[in-house]
Design a protein around this motif. Structure first.
Motif, PDB file in Angstrom:
ATOM      1  N   LEU A   1     -30.402  96.894 -69.837  1.00 51.75           N
ATOM      2  CA  LEU A   1     -29.944  97.218 -68.488  1.00 51.75           C
ATOM      3  C   LEU A   1     -30.904  98.104 -67.710  1.00 51.75           C
ATOM      4  O   LEU A   1     -31.090  97.919 -66.514  1.00 51.75           O
ATOM      5  CB  LEU A   1     -28.576  97.904 -68.567  1.00 51.75           C
ATOM      6  CG  LEU A   1     -27.489  97.148 -69.344  1.00 51.75           C
ATOM      7  CD1 LEU A   1     -26.229  97.999 -69.433  1.00 51.75           C
ATOM      8  CD2 LEU A   1     -27.192  95.811 -68.688  1.00 51.75           C
ATOM      9  N   LYS A   2     -31.500  99.088 -68.376  1.00 47.92           N
ATOM     10  CA  LYS A   2     -32.309 100.094 -67.693  1.00 47.92           C
ATOM     11  C   LYS A   2     -33.790  99.787 -67.858  1.00 47.92           C
ATOM     12  O   LYS A   2     -34.270  99.574 -68.965  1.00 47.92           O
ATOM     13  CB  LYS A   2     -31.987 101.481 -68.261  1.00 47.92           C
ATOM     14  CG  LYS A   2     -32.606 102.621 -67.489  1.00 47.92           C
ATOM     15  CD  LYS A   2     -32.096 103.960 -68.006  1.00 47.92           C
ATOM     16  CE  LYS A   2     -32.633 105.117 -67.188  1.00 47.92           C
ATOM     17  NZ  LYS A   2     -32.101 106.417 -67.657  1.00 47.92           N
ATOM     18  N   LYS A   3     -34.516  99.789 -66.746  1.00 48.79           N
ATOM     19  CA  LYS A   3     -35.928  99.432 -66.757  1.00 48.79           C
ATOM     20  C   LYS A   3     -36.724 100.371 -67.658  1.00 48.79           C
ATOM     21  O   LYS A   3     -36.568 101.586 -67.620  1.00 48.79           O
ATOM     22  CB  LYS A   3     -36.497  99.461 -65.346  1.00 48.79           C
ATOM     23  CG  LYS A   3     -37.925  98.948 -65.256  1.00 48.79           C
ATOM     24  CD  LYS A   3     -38.397  98.862 -63.812  1.00 48.79           C
ATOM     25  CE  LYS A   3     -39.821  98.305 -63.736  1.00 48.79           C
ATOM     26  NZ  LYS A   3     -40.288  98.178 -62.340  1.00 48.79           N
ATOM     27  N   THR A   4     -37.583  99.789 -68.474  1.00 52.46           N
ATOM     28  CA  THR A   4     -38.422 100.552 -69.383  1.00 52.46           C
ATOM     29  C   THR A   4     -39.681  99.754 -69.685  1.00 52.46           C
ATOM     30  O   THR A   4     -39.679  98.520 -69.599  1.00 52.46           O
ATOM     31  CB  THR A   4     -37.676 100.863 -70.691  1.00 52.46           C
ATOM     32  OG1 THR A   4     -38.573 101.502 -71.610  1.00 52.46           O
ATOM     33  CG2 THR A   4     -37.176  99.584 -71.353  1.00 52.46           C
ATOM     34  N   ASN A   5     -40.740 100.459 -70.050  1.00 47.95           N
ATOM     35  CA  ASN A   5     -41.983  99.801 -70.468  1.00 47.95           C
ATOM     36  C   ASN A   5     -42.103  99.723 -71.985  1.00 47.95           C
ATOM     37  O   ASN A   5     -43.153  99.323 -72.495  1.00 47.95           O
ATOM     38  CB  ASN A   5     -43.181 100.567 -69.898  1.00 47.95           C
ATOM     39  CG  ASN A   5     -43.257 100.477 -68.386  1.00 47.95           C
ATOM     40  OD1 ASN A   5     -42.952  99.440 -67.801  1.00 47.95           O
ATOM     41  ND2 ASN A   5     -43.649 101.570 -67.742  1.00 47.95           N
TER      42      ASN A   5
ATOM     43  N   TRP B   1     -33.792  93.965 -65.106  1.00 41.31           N
ATOM     44  CA  TRP B   1     -34.593  94.308 -63.935  1.00 41.31           C
ATOM     45  C   TRP B   1     -35.593  93.211 -63.569  1.00 41.31           C
ATOM     46  O   TRP B   1     -36.154  93.230 -62.478  1.00 41.31           O
ATOM     47  CB  TRP B   1     -35.331  95.628 -64.166  1.00 41.31           C
ATOM     48  CG  TRP B   1     -36.244  95.624 -65.357  1.00 41.31           C
ATOM     49  CD1 TRP B   1     -37.567  95.324 -65.375  1.00 41.31           C
ATOM     50  CD2 TRP B   1     -35.890  95.935 -66.711  1.00 41.31           C
ATOM     51  NE1 TRP B   1     -38.060  95.417 -66.646  1.00 41.31           N
ATOM     52  CE2 TRP B   1     -37.058  95.799 -67.495  1.00 41.31           C
ATOM     53  CE3 TRP B   1     -34.708  96.319 -67.332  1.00 41.31           C
ATOM     54  CZ2 TRP B   1     -37.065  96.033 -68.870  1.00 41.31           C
ATOM     55  CZ3 TRP B   1     -34.715  96.555 -68.706  1.00 41.31           C
ATOM     56  CH2 TRP B   1     -35.889  96.400 -69.455  1.00 41.31           C
ATOM     57  N   GLU B   2     -35.810  92.235 -64.466  1.00 36.48           N
ATOM     58  CA  GLU B   2     -36.711  91.126 -64.174  1.00 36.48           C
ATOM     59  C   GLU B   2     -35.977  89.900 -63.636  1.00 36.48           C
ATOM     60  O   GLU B   2     -36.615  88.913 -63.258  1.00 36.48           O
ATOM     61  CB  GLU B   2     -37.468  90.726 -65.446  1.00 36.48           C
ATOM     62  CG  GLU B   2     -38.370  91.818 -66.003  1.00 36.48           C
ATOM     63  CD  GLU B   2     -39.040  91.394 -67.297  1.00 36.48           C
ATOM     64  OE1 GLU B   2     -38.708  90.289 -67.799  1.00 36.48           O
ATOM     65  OE2 GLU B   2     -39.874  92.152 -67.813  1.00 36.48           O
ATOM     66  N   GLN B   3     -34.646  89.939 -63.597  1.00 32.97           N
ATOM     67  CA  GLN B   3     -33.863  88.750 -63.260  1.00 32.97           C
ATOM     68  C   GLN B   3     -33.772  88.532 -61.754  1.00 32.97           C
ATOM     69  O   GLN B   3     -33.753  89.479 -60.962  1.00 32.97           O
ATOM     70  CB  GLN B   3     -32.453  88.865 -63.836  1.00 32.97           C
ATOM     71  CG  GLN B   3     -32.406  88.983 -65.342  1.00 32.97           C
ATOM     72  CD  GLN B   3     -33.109  87.817 -66.018  1.00 32.97           C
ATOM     73  OE1 GLN B   3     -32.745  86.660 -65.816  1.00 32.97           O
ATOM     74  NE2 GLN B   3     -34.115  88.136 -66.830  1.00 32.97           N
ATOM     75  N   ASP B   4     -33.716  87.257 -61.376  1.00 34.20           N
ATOM     76  CA  ASP B   4     -33.469  86.887 -59.986  1.00 34.20           C
ATOM     77  C   ASP B   4     -32.048  87.325 -59.629  1.00 34.20           C
ATOM     78  O   ASP B   4     -31.090  86.895 -60.271  1.00 34.20           O
ATOM     79  CB  ASP B   4     -33.606  85.374 -59.826  1.00 34.20           C
ATOM     80  CG  ASP B   4     -33.347  84.900 -58.414  1.00 34.20           C
ATOM     81  OD1 ASP B   4     -33.096  85.735 -57.524  1.00 34.20           O
ATOM     82  OD2 ASP B   4     -33.394  83.674 -58.189  1.00 34.20           O
TER      83      ASP B   4
END
Length: 292
Positions: free
Chosen positions: A93-97, A121-124
């Motif tokens: 759910l939460k953006k991370t590298n 966070w990468e989803q359309d």
């Protein structure tokens, strides 16, 4: 969720083998005596050419190095319980590298177990915006303030007030993983609280107390303090109610001691627990968090 992730529909020739007219069924998520629970398990009714299958979902707010082993263990337990094909997906759910969110299999020697991974966070966001039930997830798909405003507009357009409140609450909870509290409150908080009888009762009570104090400090100052205290108390009770509803889904039935420990938490700790519990998978995980 199942239609979005599996790319299937409850129409277009699918005939239910569960109950006539019934295409989706939530499955008990308890997998073992030690109260290990999957986040969500959904049975999809197939057709003559496509058998029933299970969709197993795990929601993660942060990377987990043990996720591949966990997914294999979940698969084995689900297979033993139901004996049906299993489609597994981890939703980060939460953006991370972190490279851990790229891992989609366990491979040890000749053993290989694969599962799906969705980095939200990468989803359309468009498919998520089309279905009201997916709007909470839409808050984290390519998250921007403009996109959050669009989600809020879609929530406001829901005509069923009960459904609107439930979805707005989900949006408020998940948006906290990607946006500041001030921005979230601007779009969701007051709409949720205004319809809450708990919040209304708290405001009324603290307004009354504020008016009594206003006899000494002035009517206007007393009412202002009462409204502020009522607002804070309303937030406290809403957060407490949400956490106590979600914890049994992650940890199983809470003990009396655990429930009491949660009820005495201040608002800041309740908000932190609402995020942390997404990664709990046992009562011990809650105990460990409370002990910190």
């Amino acid at each position: 969720m199942a239609e979005w992730l599996l790319g299937v529909s409850s129409v277009d020739g699918y005939a239910s083998s569960i109950t006539p007219g019934f295409y989706w069924q939530l499955i008990d998520t308890e997998l073992a005596a030690e109260t290990q629970r999957a986040d969500s398990v959904i049975l999809h009714a197939g057709s003559a050419t496509k058998p029933n299958q299970l969709l197993h979902l795990e929601f993660q707010s942060r990377p987990d190095r043990q996720m591949p082993e966990r997914m294999l263990e979940y698969w084995i337990r689900l297979w033993r319980l139901h004996g049906k094909p299993i489609h597994q997906v981890v939703l980060y759910l939460k953006k991370t590298n972190s490279p851990l969110v790229q891992v989609d299999q366990l491979q040890v020697g000749d053993t290989r177990h694969r599962y799906g991974v969705v980095r939200l966070w990468e989803q359309d966001p468009q498919p998520l915006l089309q279905n009201p039930a997916l709007l909470p997830l839409a808050t984290l798909a390519r998250p921007t303030p403009e996109h959050l405003a669009l989600v809020a507009e879609r929530v406001a357009a829901i005509k069923n007030p009960v459904l609107q409140k439930e979805i707005a609450g989900g949006c408020h909870l998940l948006a906290g993983l990607g946006f500041s509290q001030e921005l979230i409150n601007a779009y969701f908080t007051m709409g949720i609280l205004d319809d809450s009888v708990t919040y209304q009762a708290a405001v009324a009570e603290y307004t009354r107390r504020g008016r009594q104090q206003g006899l000494k400090e002035g009517e206007r100052q007393g009412e202002e303090r009462g409204l502020q205290l009522g607002h804070n108390q309303g937030l406290q009770q809403e957060a407490q109610s949400l956490v106590l509803r979600l914890l049994p889904r992650r940890c199983g039935q809470l003990s009396h001691e655990q429930e009491l420990a949660v009820r005495v938490l201040p608002l800041e700790k309740l908000e932190a627990l609402a995020e942390a519990l997404l990664d709990f998978d046992s009562p011990e995980a809650l105990d460990a968090w409370l002990a910190v």
